[in-house]
Design a protein around this motif. Structure first.
Motif, PDB file in Angstrom:
ATOM      1  N   VAL A  63      -6.652  -3.195   1.264  1.00 43.62           N
ATOM      2  CA  VAL A  63      -5.835  -4.300   0.781  1.00 43.62           C
ATOM      3  C   VAL A  63      -5.859  -4.312  -0.744  1.00 43.62           C
ATOM      4  CG1 VAL A  63      -5.537  -6.807   0.738  1.00 43.62           C
ATOM      5  CG2 VAL A  63      -6.260  -5.660   2.857  1.00 43.62           C
ATOM      6  N   VAL A  64      -4.680  -4.197  -1.355  1.00 44.66           N
ATOM      7  CA  VAL A  64      -4.548  -4.318  -2.806  1.00 44.66           C
ATOM      8  C   VAL A  64      -4.389  -5.780  -3.176  1.00 44.66           C
ATOM      9  CG1 VAL A  64      -3.163  -3.671  -4.819  1.00 44.66           C
ATOM     10  CG2 VAL A  64      -3.502  -2.024  -2.953  1.00 44.66           C
ATOM     11  N   SER A  65      -3.498  -6.469  -2.471  1.00 44.51           N
ATOM     12  CA  SER A  65      -3.300  -7.905  -2.680  1.00 44.51           C
ATOM     13  C   SER A  65      -2.671  -8.493  -1.429  1.00 44.51           C
ATOM     14  CB  SER A  65      -2.408  -8.168  -3.905  1.00 44.51           C
ATOM     15  OG  SER A  65      -1.145  -7.546  -3.757  1.00 44.51           O
ATOM     16  N   ASP A  66      -2.795  -9.800  -1.293  1.00 44.71           N
ATOM     17  CA  ASP A  66      -2.226 -10.496  -0.146  1.00 44.71           C
ATOM     18  C   ASP A  66      -1.873 -11.901  -0.621  1.00 44.71           C
ATOM     19  OD1 ASP A  66      -1.367 -11.167   2.364  1.00 44.71           O
ATOM     20  OD2 ASP A  66      -3.347 -11.202   3.303  1.00 44.71           O
ATOM     21  N   ASP A  67      -0.606 -12.110  -0.975  1.00 51.55           N
ATOM     22  CA  ASP A  67      -0.190 -13.369  -1.583  1.00 51.55           C
ATOM     23  C   ASP A  67       1.244 -13.700  -1.180  1.00 51.55           C
ATOM     24  OD1 ASP A  67       1.398 -11.671  -3.176  1.00 51.55           O
ATOM     25  OD2 ASP A  67      -0.093 -11.598  -4.776  1.00 51.55           O
ATOM     26  N   GLU A  68       1.902 -14.557  -1.942  1.00 51.31           N
ATOM     27  CA  GLU A  68       3.240 -15.000  -1.575  1.00 51.31           C
ATOM     28  C   GLU A  68       4.266 -13.866  -1.571  1.00 51.31           C
ATOM     29  OE1 GLU A  68       2.816 -15.213  -5.949  1.00 51.31           O
ATOM     30  OE2 GLU A  68       1.603 -15.906  -4.249  1.00 51.31           O
ATOM     31  N   ARG A  69       3.948 -12.757  -2.253  1.00 50.25           N
ATOM     32  CA  ARG A  69       4.868 -11.612  -2.252  1.00 50.25           C
ATOM     33  C   ARG A  69       4.720 -10.767  -0.999  1.00 50.25           C
ATOM     34  NH1 ARG A  69       3.235  -9.074  -7.951  1.00 50.25           N
ATOM     35  NH2 ARG A  69       1.205  -9.471  -6.973  1.00 50.25           N
ATOM     36  N   GLY A  70       3.588 -10.899  -0.325  1.00 50.47           N
ATOM     37  CA  GLY A  70       3.352 -10.139   0.887  1.00 50.47           C
ATOM     38  C   GLY A  70       2.004  -9.441   0.867  1.00 50.47           C
ATOM     39  N   LEU A  71       1.754  -8.686   1.907  1.00 46.10           N
ATOM     40  CA  LEU A  71       0.532  -7.897   2.042  1.00 46.10           C
ATOM     41  C   LEU A  71       0.780  -6.505   1.489  1.00 46.10           C
ATOM     42  CD1 LEU A  71      -2.323  -7.292   3.235  1.00 46.10           C
ATOM     43  CD2 LEU A  71      -1.155  -6.750   5.394  1.00 46.10           C
ATOM     44  N   LEU A  72      -0.030  -6.103   0.516  1.00 41.78           N
ATOM     45  CA  LEU A  72       0.105  -4.784  -0.108  1.00 41.78           C
ATOM     46  C   LEU A  72      -1.136  -3.972   0.215  1.00 41.78           C
ATOM     47  CD1 LEU A  72       1.905  -3.107  -2.126  1.00 41.78           C
ATOM     48  CD2 LEU A  72       0.361  -3.935  -3.926  1.00 41.78           C
ATOM     49  N   ILE A  73      -0.944  -2.789   0.813  1.00 38.89           N
ATOM     50  CA  ILE A  73      -2.080  -1.932   1.161  1.00 38.89           C
ATOM     51  C   ILE A  73      -1.897  -0.536   0.584  1.00 38.89           C
ATOM     52  CG2 ILE A  73      -2.480  -3.223   3.297  1.00 38.89           C
ATOM     53  CD1 ILE A  73      -1.408  -0.779   4.853  1.00 38.89           C
ATOM     54  N   TRP A  74      -3.020   0.169   0.468  1.00 40.55           N
ATOM     55  CA  TRP A  74      -3.048   1.540  -0.025  1.00 40.55           C
ATOM     56  C   TRP A  74      -3.609   2.446   1.059  1.00 40.55           C
ATOM     57  CZ3 TRP A  74      -1.433   5.030  -3.315  1.00 40.55           C
ATOM     58  CH2 TRP A  74      -2.174   6.189  -3.529  1.00 40.55           C
ATOM     59  N   VAL A  75      -2.837   3.455   1.470  1.00 43.54           N
ATOM     60  CA  VAL A  75      -3.288   4.453   2.443  1.00 43.54           C
ATOM     61  C   VAL A  75      -3.579   5.731   1.688  1.00 43.54           C
ATOM     62  CG1 VAL A  75      -2.677   5.774   4.503  1.00 43.54           C
ATOM     63  CG2 VAL A  75      -1.916   3.388   4.275  1.00 43.54           C
ATOM     64  N   ALA A  76      -4.829   6.150   1.697  1.00 43.84           N
ATOM     65  CA  ALA A  76      -5.273   7.283   0.886  1.00 43.84           C
ATOM     66  C   ALA A  76      -5.057   8.613   1.589  1.00 43.84           C
ATOM     67  CB  ALA A  76      -6.757   7.129   0.546  1.00 43.84           C
ATOM     68  N   ARG A  77      -4.751   9.614   0.790  1.00 41.10           N
ATOM     69  CA  ARG A  77      -4.642  10.976   1.325  1.00 41.10           C
ATOM     70  C   ARG A  77      -5.991  11.378   1.937  1.00 41.10           C
ATOM     71  NH1 ARG A  77      -1.974  15.383  -2.279  1.00 41.10           N
ATOM     72  NH2 ARG A  77      -0.807  16.302  -0.574  1.00 41.10           N
ATOM     73  N   GLY A  78      -5.929  12.053   3.072  1.00 39.91           N
ATOM     74  CA  GLY A  78      -7.147  12.496   3.749  1.00 39.91           C
ATOM     75  C   GLY A  78      -7.707  11.480   4.721  1.00 39.91           C
ATOM     76  N   SER A  79      -7.065  10.316   4.850  1.00 35.26           N
ATOM     77  CA  SER A  79      -7.551   9.302   5.785  1.00 35.26           C
ATOM     78  C   SER A  79      -7.422   9.782   7.225  1.00 35.26           C
ATOM     79  CB  SER A  79      -6.748   8.008   5.633  1.00 35.26           C
ATOM     80  OG  SER A  79      -6.912   7.438   4.357  1.00 35.26           O
ATOM     81  N   THR A  80      -8.430   9.469   8.031  1.00 33.80           N
ATOM     82  CA  THR A  80      -8.332   9.720   9.468  1.00 33.80           C
ATOM     83  C   THR A  80      -7.408   8.685  10.085  1.00 33.80           C
ATOM     84  OG1 THR A  80     -10.523  10.722   9.613  1.00 33.80           O
ATOM     85  CG2 THR A  80      -9.620   9.793  11.641  1.00 33.80           C
ATOM     86  N   ILE A  81      -6.437   9.160  10.848  1.00 33.76           N
ATOM     87  CA  ILE A  81      -5.447   8.296  11.491  1.00 33.76           C
ATOM     88  C   ILE A  81      -5.412   8.617  12.983  1.00 33.76           C
ATOM     89  CG2 ILE A  81      -4.082   8.182   9.363  1.00 33.76           C
ATOM     90  CD1 ILE A  81      -2.122  10.185  10.625  1.00 33.76           C
ATOM     91  N   ALA A  82      -4.622   7.873  13.730  1.00 32.53           N
ATOM     92  CA  ALA A  82      -4.350   8.203  15.131  1.00 32.53           C
ATOM     93  C   ALA A  82      -2.831   8.224  15.309  1.00 32.53           C
ATOM     94  CB  ALA A  82      -4.983   7.193  16.073  1.00 32.53           C
ATOM     95  N   VAL A  83      -2.347   9.185  16.079  1.00 30.99           N
ATOM     96  CA  VAL A  83      -0.907   9.350  16.305  1.00 30.99           C
ATOM     97  C   VAL A  83      -0.661   9.581  17.787  1.00 30.99           C
ATOM     98  CG1 VAL A  83       1.148  10.661  15.710  1.00 30.99           C
ATOM     99  CG2 VAL A  83      -0.681  10.422  14.028  1.00 30.99           C
TER     100      VAL A  83
END
Length: 218
Positions: free
Chosen positions: A27-47
């Protein structure tokens, strides 16, 4: 509920109670503009993947994909890190794409049902339902639709597709395009120079509970 900056949460795309993907993001920020997140390269994900290892775009048609047995499998986010904004109550998200040096390349508007938040304590996140039609926006704010053919193909199979109102998806896209052409937030240059906290390392595994029941409308 609001998420604290720095917290690791899960961005889950869901289709009729199924999990299509899970991406962990800080989470970068979470305010009246919305929820902003950062997904980093190399992150383990599920597909979500067919049991023979194929992904949806490897299949001959949407019907082939819709009728094959599937399950989520672990993978790695191999593209550059990406910033994602989920405006409150909006049926879209906005992604800031970057190159390998971390420089901004374009915005990507993902048309989707508005995010549903959840927090189980040790694991938290948002569930969305992607509506497939997208908009690519260049730095000069020229834009183009993306995946119109895929959207049309899926609409032709309503017994398997999750989009209920084609007209509303197009209408949401046109509302966003007006903001693009006017240079309104978030297409006003905000966060194009964003750099993540160096301490935000890519998660090596998904937290327990990543596959909790889906909350997005189905």
């Amino acid at each position: 509920m609001n998420f604290e900056p720095g917290r690791l949460i899960l961005h889950r795309d869901t289709h009729r109670d199924r999990i299509a993907f899970v991406h962990p993001g800080r989470v970068v920020s979470d305010d009246e503009r919305g929820l902003l997140i950062w997904v980093a390269r190399g992150s383990t994900i599920a597909v979500e993947t067919a049991l023979d290892g194929r992904f949806s775009r490897d299949m001959p048609s949407f019907l082939d994909w819709a009728t094959v047995e599937k399950a989520p499998r672990s993978a790695t986010w191999r593209g550059p890190g990406v910033l994602r904004l989920f405006p409150p109550g909006a049926n879209h998200s906005v992604w800031w794409f970057r190159d390998d040096r971390g420089d901004f390349t374009n915005w990507y508007v993902n048309l989707e049902e508005s995010a549903v938040r959840w927090d189980d304590g040790d694991v938290a996140g948002i569930d969305v339902t992607d509506q497939d039609l997208d908009i690519v926006v260049a730095p000069d704010r020229s834009w183009r639709w993306k995946d119109e053919d895929e959207f049309a193909e899926r609409l032709a199979a309503p017994e398997h597709y999750w989009v209920r109102d084609e007209a509303e998806v197009w209408a949401e896209g046109r509302r966003v395009i007006k903001k693009v052409e006017a240079g309104e937030f978030p297409f006003d240059g905000t966060w194009t120079d964003f750099r993540p906290d160096p301490a935000w390392t890519a998660p090596a595994e998904l937290p327990a509970g990543w596959d909790r029941p889906v909350l997005a409308r189905t």
